[in-house]
Design a protein around this motif. Structure first.
Motif, PDB file in Angstrom:
ATOM      1  N   ARG A 294      -2.498   9.470  -1.947  1.00  0.00           N
ATOM      2  CA  ARG A 294      -1.160   9.154  -2.451  1.00  0.00           C
ATOM      3  C   ARG A 294      -0.612   8.071  -1.542  1.00  0.00           C
ATOM      4  O   ARG A 294      -0.023   8.336  -0.513  1.00  0.00           O
ATOM      5  CB  ARG A 294      -0.265  10.390  -2.397  1.00  0.00           C
ATOM      6  CG  ARG A 294      -0.831  11.573  -3.200  1.00  0.00           C
ATOM      7  CD  ARG A 294      -0.023  12.813  -2.912  1.00  0.00           C
ATOM      8  NE  ARG A 294      -0.575  13.966  -3.602  1.00  0.00           N
ATOM      9  CZ  ARG A 294      -0.192  15.210  -3.364  1.00  0.00           C
ATOM     10  NH1 ARG A 294       0.714  15.442  -2.447  1.00  0.00           N
ATOM     11  NH2 ARG A 294      -0.718  16.203  -4.026  1.00  0.00           N
ATOM     12  N   ARG A 295      -0.867   6.852  -1.880  1.00  0.00           N
ATOM     13  CA  ARG A 295      -0.598   5.753  -0.973  1.00  0.00           C
ATOM     14  C   ARG A 295       0.906   5.568  -0.735  1.00  0.00           C
ATOM     15  O   ARG A 295       1.715   5.697  -1.638  1.00  0.00           O
ATOM     16  CB  ARG A 295      -1.205   4.461  -1.520  1.00  0.00           C
ATOM     17  CG  ARG A 295      -2.678   4.639  -1.777  1.00  0.00           C
ATOM     18  CD  ARG A 295      -3.338   3.317  -2.059  1.00  0.00           C
ATOM     19  NE  ARG A 295      -4.739   3.521  -2.309  1.00  0.00           N
ATOM     20  CZ  ARG A 295      -5.632   3.769  -1.375  1.00  0.00           C
ATOM     21  NH1 ARG A 295      -5.243   3.810  -0.128  1.00  0.00           N
ATOM     22  NH2 ARG A 295      -6.887   3.975  -1.667  1.00  0.00           N
ATOM     23  N   GLY A 296       1.216   5.236   0.525  1.00  0.00           N
ATOM     24  CA  GLY A 296       2.578   4.867   0.854  1.00  0.00           C
ATOM     25  C   GLY A 296       3.442   6.004   1.328  1.00  0.00           C
ATOM     26  O   GLY A 296       4.535   5.782   1.777  1.00  0.00           O
ATOM     27  N   ARG A 297       2.947   7.270   1.207  1.00  0.00           N
ATOM     28  CA  ARG A 297       3.766   8.388   1.649  1.00  0.00           C
ATOM     29  C   ARG A 297       3.227   8.923   2.962  1.00  0.00           C
ATOM     30  O   ARG A 297       2.047   9.224   3.076  1.00  0.00           O
ATOM     31  CB  ARG A 297       3.719   9.513   0.605  1.00  0.00           C
ATOM     32  CG  ARG A 297       4.686  10.657   0.952  1.00  0.00           C
ATOM     33  CD  ARG A 297       4.513  11.812  -0.002  1.00  0.00           C
ATOM     34  NE  ARG A 297       4.692  11.383  -1.373  1.00  0.00           N
ATOM     35  CZ  ARG A 297       4.305  12.119  -2.405  1.00  0.00           C
ATOM     36  NH1 ARG A 297       3.723  13.269  -2.218  1.00  0.00           N
ATOM     37  NH2 ARG A 297       4.505  11.682  -3.632  1.00  0.00           N
TER      38      ARG A 297
ATOM     39  N   LEU B 121       0.994  -3.780  -0.640  1.00  0.00           N
ATOM     40  CA  LEU B 121       1.168  -2.330  -0.670  1.00  0.00           C
ATOM     41  C   LEU B 121       2.627  -1.921  -0.644  1.00  0.00           C
ATOM     42  O   LEU B 121       3.069  -1.085  -1.431  1.00  0.00           O
ATOM     43  CB  LEU B 121       0.438  -1.691   0.514  1.00  0.00           C
ATOM     44  CG  LEU B 121       0.600  -0.173   0.625  1.00  0.00           C
ATOM     45  CD1 LEU B 121      -0.132   0.516  -0.505  1.00  0.00           C
ATOM     46  CD2 LEU B 121       0.091   0.332   1.967  1.00  0.00           C
ATOM     47  N   ARG B 122       3.422  -2.545   0.258  1.00  0.00           N
ATOM     48  CA  ARG B 122       4.808  -2.121   0.453  1.00  0.00           C
ATOM     49  C   ARG B 122       5.831  -3.067  -0.172  1.00  0.00           C
ATOM     50  O   ARG B 122       7.027  -2.865  -0.033  1.00  0.00           O
ATOM     51  CB  ARG B 122       5.093  -2.010   1.961  1.00  0.00           C
ATOM     52  CG  ARG B 122       4.222  -1.008   2.693  1.00  0.00           C
ATOM     53  CD  ARG B 122       4.334   0.397   2.145  1.00  0.00           C
ATOM     54  NE  ARG B 122       5.722   0.866   2.113  1.00  0.00           N
ATOM     55  CZ  ARG B 122       6.111   2.065   1.696  1.00  0.00           C
ATOM     56  NH1 ARG B 122       5.201   2.916   1.247  1.00  0.00           N
ATOM     57  NH2 ARG B 122       7.373   2.401   1.716  1.00  0.00           N
TER      58      ARG B 122
ATOM     59  N   ASP C 275       8.412 -12.604   5.577  1.00  0.00           N
ATOM     60  CA  ASP C 275       9.153 -12.504   6.837  1.00  0.00           C
ATOM     61  C   ASP C 275       9.187 -11.059   7.332  1.00  0.00           C
ATOM     62  O   ASP C 275       9.044 -10.792   8.532  1.00  0.00           O
ATOM     63  CB  ASP C 275      10.585 -13.025   6.652  1.00  0.00           C
ATOM     64  CG  ASP C 275      10.617 -14.524   6.410  1.00  0.00           C
ATOM     65  OD1 ASP C 275       9.621 -15.198   6.746  1.00  0.00           O
ATOM     66  OD2 ASP C 275      11.641 -15.020   5.864  1.00  0.00           O
ATOM     67  N   GLU C 276       9.385 -10.111   6.403  1.00  0.00           N
ATOM     68  CA  GLU C 276       9.396  -8.700   6.791  1.00  0.00           C
ATOM     69  C   GLU C 276       8.023  -8.277   7.331  1.00  0.00           C
ATOM     70  O   GLU C 276       7.929  -7.567   8.342  1.00  0.00           O
ATOM     71  CB  GLU C 276       9.755  -7.828   5.592  1.00  0.00           C
ATOM     72  CG  GLU C 276      11.202  -7.954   5.148  1.00  0.00           C
ATOM     73  CD  GLU C 276      11.478  -7.188   3.857  1.00  0.00           C
ATOM     74  OE1 GLU C 276      12.562  -6.594   3.757  1.00  0.00           O
ATOM     75  OE2 GLU C 276      10.600  -7.194   2.967  1.00  0.00           O
TER      76      GLU C 276
END
Length: 764
Positions: A317-320, A723-724, A729-730
């Protein structure tokens, strides 16, 4: 598992037959000059194992105390057999059934024979509390009714082992323990069943059978069963207490086991979980879910969805972050699922388990090629138990090769030739440097390749490493212990930086890798020695450590046992090499890593981790090798603790057209652990393409970490933006303040840098 000696030259058949029997947990005690053997083995979901053996005159041994204790049955299908266990000797002919438990037993077959041996774990729920295991071996004559019934069942299994379906086998694994329990009771010596104890045992067996027939009745209770057998409820409860459990506990466990079998069967894929639990006498889904998790470690829904029923694997469960997943899972467990809601879940995917041993015909040494014939073919979701050998095993053959049939077969090298001739991507006639076939341009023993069904260029394969264990020594002097080698070699980063004389030396350190359960897993140095010129069996002298698998003559070295005292190395088992076949017309050296994976040498690729690899050729052609017991970032002296390993993996195919953007844009190898993403950068991300026709020599020239760092930065930036959904820049800010960059290796020509992105950085 299916094996026949006919696949091997006559001079190799004895060793290969012994190795095949070892894999099936038998010992070859004696055999004639001419060896013929055929072995077919299959294991059910309840760990009941059927082995059909066809062969010439020979003697085999079985030991039910090795590993998980088991009860066994042996039935001669053709020919005669003598069974010997300590002082007991039994003769058996066709249709007779010999049985035994944990004591070592030798089967002697004086002529051609066909034999079926069945092993049932003594912890099986239908055996452990119902039937006392025999102290020694016994025989059930073919003229007995019980023998005819069980022999008919077993003969049917033996005749259909290559064709029997999983659901047909499920019927056998449900019925067989019942047959065994009843047969052992009926054939037990009068002394063991005599008197009051015998009467209680017979009564309890009838009670068990009554319960089994009434499990689906939700109103089943102790008063009902006691009344049926003319005894009081209190007396029946005391009978159960003699076996360490209550009536209600026994009924609940039997119902749970029946539900587990149905949840794993494709026959009931269309039934909801609620329908199954009600079918077997449960009347509350929340109570059932809690009991199921307590018993099997996963929820009913997770068990049904998990491709591997024995070792459920959480789908990514990507990103968590991990802690958020756990909290969410805990909340979900407290919710009651409305009846019928399980219908929304897809039916379980049929997966298979394969065993891929390390043998001359299942490995390739020192190179990759898109033209290699697959050693195994799998589908997405399949599991593979895969053996891998370190190419450094001959640094101490006594500890790492002797007695090990698989290792001996791969490393076999005499004046007449090698079992594996090519050892590298160089010329087979050794015309470049004269070191040997393949020239050592590539050194790793790679198990495979594995063809993944439907995999096409542009897809991505995911390899999950569920378990990795060191291969124990087979030498009786070191039985049960594992060893590895670390070579501070001429290709190491340190080689031109020595302070003490002699300035150009290569030093091999042998480590023992502890694997005892329940203890902190560490490695200790046993001894070291300086490399001295070694003459290989072909007559070539190796002044340096320049050709893979050269046997080290212990008479030519001086062992120093006073080394690294009071030092413990934490063991981090992993694979240095995981690769798909490059889309390249020539053989590719196994040493430099690239966008196809290969010799990435990052210790984070251990148990619980997964690696993603972009497919370059049809079928992917996955290979695994270079097993390590431990390594630090940089692999500074050129090697890790090189130690043969066996792994349990799962292979997942992500199709380019249907996968998430993250998968579709992945054109480089990436590691994922439960807590981190590890982005891998190299001095040349795709050196075979970047450096052109001379790539395989130019990649070793002027290695540098600068381009590796730049490659890793660019990949990590793209990863975060994809992915995010971060802006550039971030992503750059986060890479500087929250991501750790490190040196993977400075030993493989194409040096590597990695970026470790912690999942805990993200709060959603």
């Amino acid at each position: 598992m299916r094996f026949t000696t006919n696949a091997y030259p006559r001079e190799q058949r004895r060793d290969e037959w012994r190795f095949a029997l070892q894999r099936a947990q038998f010992e070859l005690v004696a055999t004639g000059e001419d060896v013929y053997g055929e072995l077919v083995s299959l294991t059910t979901t309840q760990e009941i194992r059927f082995c059909r053996i066809i062969g010439m005159a020979q003697s085999l041994a079985i030991d039910g105390a090795l590993g998980q204790p088991f009860f066994w049955l042996a039935i001669p299908l053709e020919g005669r057999m003598t069974a010997r266990c300590e002082e007991t000797v039994l003769e058996a002919g066709e249709g007779d059934i010999v049985f035994g438990g944990t004591r070592r037993t030798v089967f002697e077959m004086p002529s051609d024979h066909r034999l079926l041996i069945v092993r049932v774990p003594q912890a099986h729920p239908l055996l452990k509390s119902r039937t006392p295991m025999p102290e020694t071996i016994g025989v059930i004559g073919a003229d007995m009714t019980a023998a005819r019934m069980i022999a008919g069942l077993l003969r049917s299994v033996a005749d259909t082992m290559l064709d029997i379906t999983e659901d047909q086998l499920r019927l056998v694994e449900v019925a067989l323990p019942e047959f065994i329990a009843a047969t052992l009771r009926d054939t037990a010596p009068a002394k063991s069943l005599g008197g009051a104890a015998g009467g209680r045992a017979a009564l309890l067996e009838r009670v068990f059978q009554s319960i089994e027939m009434r499990l689906s009745d939700p109103d089943l209770n102790i008063h009902q069963i006691a009344s049926e057998h003319g005894i009081s409820s209190r007396y029946l409860q005391k009978l159960f207490e003699t076996h360490g459990e209550s009536f209600s506990q026994y009924v609940k466990l039997r119902r749970l086991e029946r539900c587990r079998l149905d949840l794993g069967s494709p026959l009931y894929a269309q039934r909801t979980i609620s329908e199954i639990l009600f079918q077997w006498g449960f009347n509350d889904s929340a109570t059932f879910s809690r009991a199921f998790r307590d018993r099997y470690g996963v929820s009913p829904r997770e068990y049904r969805k998990a491709p591997d029923r024995e070792a459920p694997v959480e789908l990514p469960r990507r990103g968590r972050p991990a802690h958020a997943r756990e909290a969410r899972s805990s909340e979900a467990e407290n919710l009651t699922t409305p009846p019928g809601a399980e219908d929304l879940s897809p039916p379980p995917v049929e997966v298979r388990h394969h065993y891929l041993p390390a043998r001359p015909d299942t490995i390739h040494w020192g190179f990759f090629s898109r033209n290699l014939r697959p050693a195994l073919e799998v589908r997405s979701g399949d599991f593979v138990t895969i053996e891998t050998l370190t190419h450094h095993a001959n640094d101490d053959a006594e500890r790492m090769i002797e007695g090990d049939a698989g290792a001996e077969s791969v490393f076999r090298w005499t004046a007449e030739g090698k079992a594996v001739e090519r050892r590298g991507a160089g010329p087979i006639d050794a015309s470049a440097l004269g070191r040997g076939p393949g020239e050592g341009f590539g050194v790793h023993i790679c198990t495979g390749p594995i063809h993944i069904e439907d995999a096409q260029p542009g897809d991505v394969i995911e390899v999950r490493f569920l378990d990795i264990r060191p291969r124990p020594s087979a030498n009786p002097r070191f039985v049960g212990r594992s060893f590895g080698s670390n070579a501070a070699a001429y290709w190491g980063f340190h080689y031109s930086e020595y302070l003490t004389e002699p300035r150009h030396r290569e030093v091999v350190t042998i480590y023992e890798v502890e694997t005892e359960p329940g203890r902190r897993t560490v490695a200790h140095a046993v001894y070291n020695y300086r490399w001295t010129p070694q003459t290989d069996p072909s007559g070539i002298v190796h002044e340096r450590y320049d050709y893979p698998g050269v046997p080290v003559d212990p008479e030519t070295i001086e062992k120093n046992f006073d080394v690294l005292r009071d030092v413990e190395i934490p063991v981090r088992p992993h694979f240095g090499l995981v690769a798909v076949a490059p889309a390249h017309s020539e053989l590719v050296d196994s040493v430099p890593p690239g966008n196809f994976g290969g010799n990435i040498d990052n210790w984070r690729l251990g148990p619980g981790a997964k690696v993603f690899l972009p497919v370059q050729v049809p079928g992917a052609l996955l290979s695994i090798g270079d097993p390590h017991a431990s390594q630090g970032d940089s692999e500074l002296c050129g090697t890790a603790i090189e130690c043969s390993m066996t792994a349990h993996i799962q292979v997942i195919l992500h199709r380019a057209k249907t996968s998430s953007p993250f998968i579709r844009e992945l054109d480089y190898p990436m590691i994922e652990t439960p807590d981190e993403w590890v982005i891998l950068g190299f001095a040349h991300g795709d050196y075979l393409k970047e450096l052109g026709g001379t790539a395989q020599s130019d990649v070793y020239k002027n290695p540098s970490l600068d381009p590796a760092m730049r490659d890793c930065f660019r990949k990590a930036r793209r990863f975060l933006m994809t992915l995010r959904n971060l802006t550039e820049d971030e992503a750059i800010s986060l890479l500087s303040v929250g991501v750790d960059f490190g040196v993977s290796q400075v030993a493989n020509g194409n040096w590597g840098v990695h970026a470790v992105i912690r999942k805990a950085l993200f709060t959603s």
